[in-house]
Design a protein around this motif. Structure first.
Motif, PDB file in Angstrom:
ATOM      1  N   ILE A 106       0.859  -1.183   0.000  1.00 11.16           N
ATOM      2  CA  ILE A 106       0.000   0.000   0.000  1.00 11.16           C
ATOM      3  C   ILE A 106       0.893   1.230   0.000  1.00 11.16           C
ATOM      4  O   ILE A 106       1.763   1.370   0.867  1.00 11.16           O
ATOM      5  CB  ILE A 106      -0.923   0.041   1.231  1.00 11.16           C
ATOM      6  N   THR A 115      -0.350   7.789  -2.370  1.00  8.74           N
ATOM      7  CA  THR A 115      -1.434   7.800  -3.357  1.00  8.74           C
ATOM      8  C   THR A 115      -2.797   7.538  -2.735  1.00  8.74           C
ATOM      9  O   THR A 115      -3.790   7.430  -3.453  1.00  8.74           O
ATOM     10  CB  THR A 115      -1.174   6.734  -4.438  1.00  8.74           C
ATOM     11  N   MET A 116      -2.866   7.454  -1.404  1.00 11.37           N
ATOM     12  CA  MET A 116      -4.130   7.127  -0.751  1.00 11.37           C
ATOM     13  C   MET A 116      -4.451   8.099   0.363  1.00 11.37           C
ATOM     14  O   MET A 116      -3.556   8.607   1.054  1.00 11.37           O
ATOM     15  CB  MET A 116      -4.092   5.708  -0.179  1.00 11.37           C
ATOM     16  N   ASP A 117      -5.736   8.353   0.515  1.00  5.27           N
ATOM     17  CA  ASP A 117      -6.245   9.174   1.606  1.00  5.27           C
ATOM     18  C   ASP A 117      -7.132   8.281   2.463  1.00  5.27           C
ATOM     19  O   ASP A 117      -8.222   7.901   2.044  1.00  5.27           O
ATOM     20  CB  ASP A 117      -7.041  10.352   1.040  1.00  5.27           C
ATOM     21  N   ASN A 133     -10.723   8.807   2.971  1.00  3.21           N
ATOM     22  CA  ASN A 133     -11.594   8.534   1.825  1.00  3.21           C
ATOM     23  C   ASN A 133     -12.098   7.092   1.899  1.00  3.21           C
ATOM     24  O   ASN A 133     -11.311   6.145   1.842  1.00  3.21           O
ATOM     25  CB  ASN A 133     -10.806   8.765   0.525  1.00  3.21           C
ATOM     26  N   GLU A 173     -13.555   5.239  -0.219  1.00  6.90           N
ATOM     27  CA  GLU A 173     -13.241   4.433  -1.396  1.00  6.90           C
ATOM     28  C   GLU A 173     -11.838   3.824  -1.303  1.00  6.90           C
ATOM     29  O   GLU A 173     -11.613   2.699  -1.750  1.00  6.90           O
ATOM     30  CB  GLU A 173     -13.378   5.268  -2.674  1.00  6.90           C
ATOM     31  N   ASP A 174     -10.910   4.566  -0.724  1.00  4.11           N
ATOM     32  CA  ASP A 174      -9.558   4.040  -0.561  1.00  4.11           C
ATOM     33  C   ASP A 174      -9.533   2.899   0.455  1.00  4.11           C
ATOM     34  O   ASP A 174      -8.821   1.901   0.270  1.00  4.11           O
ATOM     35  CB  ASP A 174      -8.593   5.149  -0.128  1.00  4.11           C
ATOM     36  N   HIS A 226     -10.937  -0.103  -1.225  1.00  8.00           N
ATOM     37  CA  HIS A 226      -9.947  -0.686  -2.137  1.00  8.00           C
ATOM     38  C   HIS A 226      -8.994  -1.605  -1.373  1.00  8.00           C
ATOM     39  O   HIS A 226      -8.680  -2.712  -1.842  1.00  8.00           O
ATOM     40  CB  HIS A 226      -9.163   0.422  -2.831  1.00  8.00           C
TER      41      HIS A 226
END
Length: 208
Positions: free
Chosen positions: A175, A179-181, A184, A186-187, A190
């Motif tokens: 991970i 590139t991830m929050d 969020n 959605e993250d 994922h």
């Protein structure tokens, strides 16, 4: 999702605890955290003064074993458990914090720990750029790990984790924090999807 143990590893300051809390909320899971408020005063002093490295590593090693014991107990009760550390991460600190015969002793102990102590079902490797680790470490604001010297040590531990990842790609989920929050949803979804894919792959491989 079936009862499992998920562990997050990565360099100090990369955001492991934050991710664990978000995953646990989404999965309605139990958390086992590396809480600074529960660290003995002497361990905090070791960090501040950069002393007694072997003592620090052994303290965290024992805590990791207690944590996996608690995680296994919770899993047996039908619960999902998310942890913000795991023994292998403590092992990776050995080569960056010790040297000589002291390091040799600790690495031998780590070898036997890996051999006989149960592992999590899923290990997430949380990585980030040097600038991101510096940013997150300073945001955290602990008085013992915001010096430049300490941040540089964290970055050397990041390199040890990256080396471990490259040697064990098939058994880890990568991970990238940059590139991830994790605020969020959605993250987080994922990451959960990646965990499910990993478990499905493992189940298929076990069946062959």
């Amino acid at each position: 999702m079936e009862p499992i143990i998920i562990a997050v590893i990565g360099a100090p300051g990369v955001g492991k605890t934050f991710l664990v809390k978000k995953l646990a909320h989404y999965l309605k899971a139990e958390t086992i955290l590396e809480n600074v408020d529960e660290m003995p005063t002497q361990i905090i002093e070791n960090f501040k003064e950069n002393i007694r490295q072997m003592e620090t590593i052994l303290w965290f090693r024992n805590k990791c074993i207690k944590d996996i014991e608690e995680a296994l107990k919770l899993k047996s009760q039908g619960k999902i458990v998310v942890m913000d550390t795991y023994l292998i991460s403590n092992e990776l600190h050995i080569t960056t914090m010790t040297a000589g015969f002291e390091q040799e002793i600790l690495l031998e102990q780590a070898h036997f720990d890996r051999k006989y102590i149960p592992k999590p079902d899923v290990v997430l490797f949380l990585d980030a750029s040097e600038s991101k680790i510096k940013e997150l470490t300073l945001q955290r604001g602990r008085d013992f790990d915001t010096t430049e010297k300490f941040i540089q040590r964290n970055l050397s531990i990041r390199k040890a984790h990256q080396d471990y990842y490259h040697k064990n790609k098939n058994s880890l989920i990568y991970i990238n924090r940059d590139t991830m929050d994790f605020e969020n949803l959605e993250d987080i979804k994922h990451i959960v999807d990646e965990i499910k894919k990993f478990l499905e792959k493992f189940t298929i491989e076990e069946g062959n």
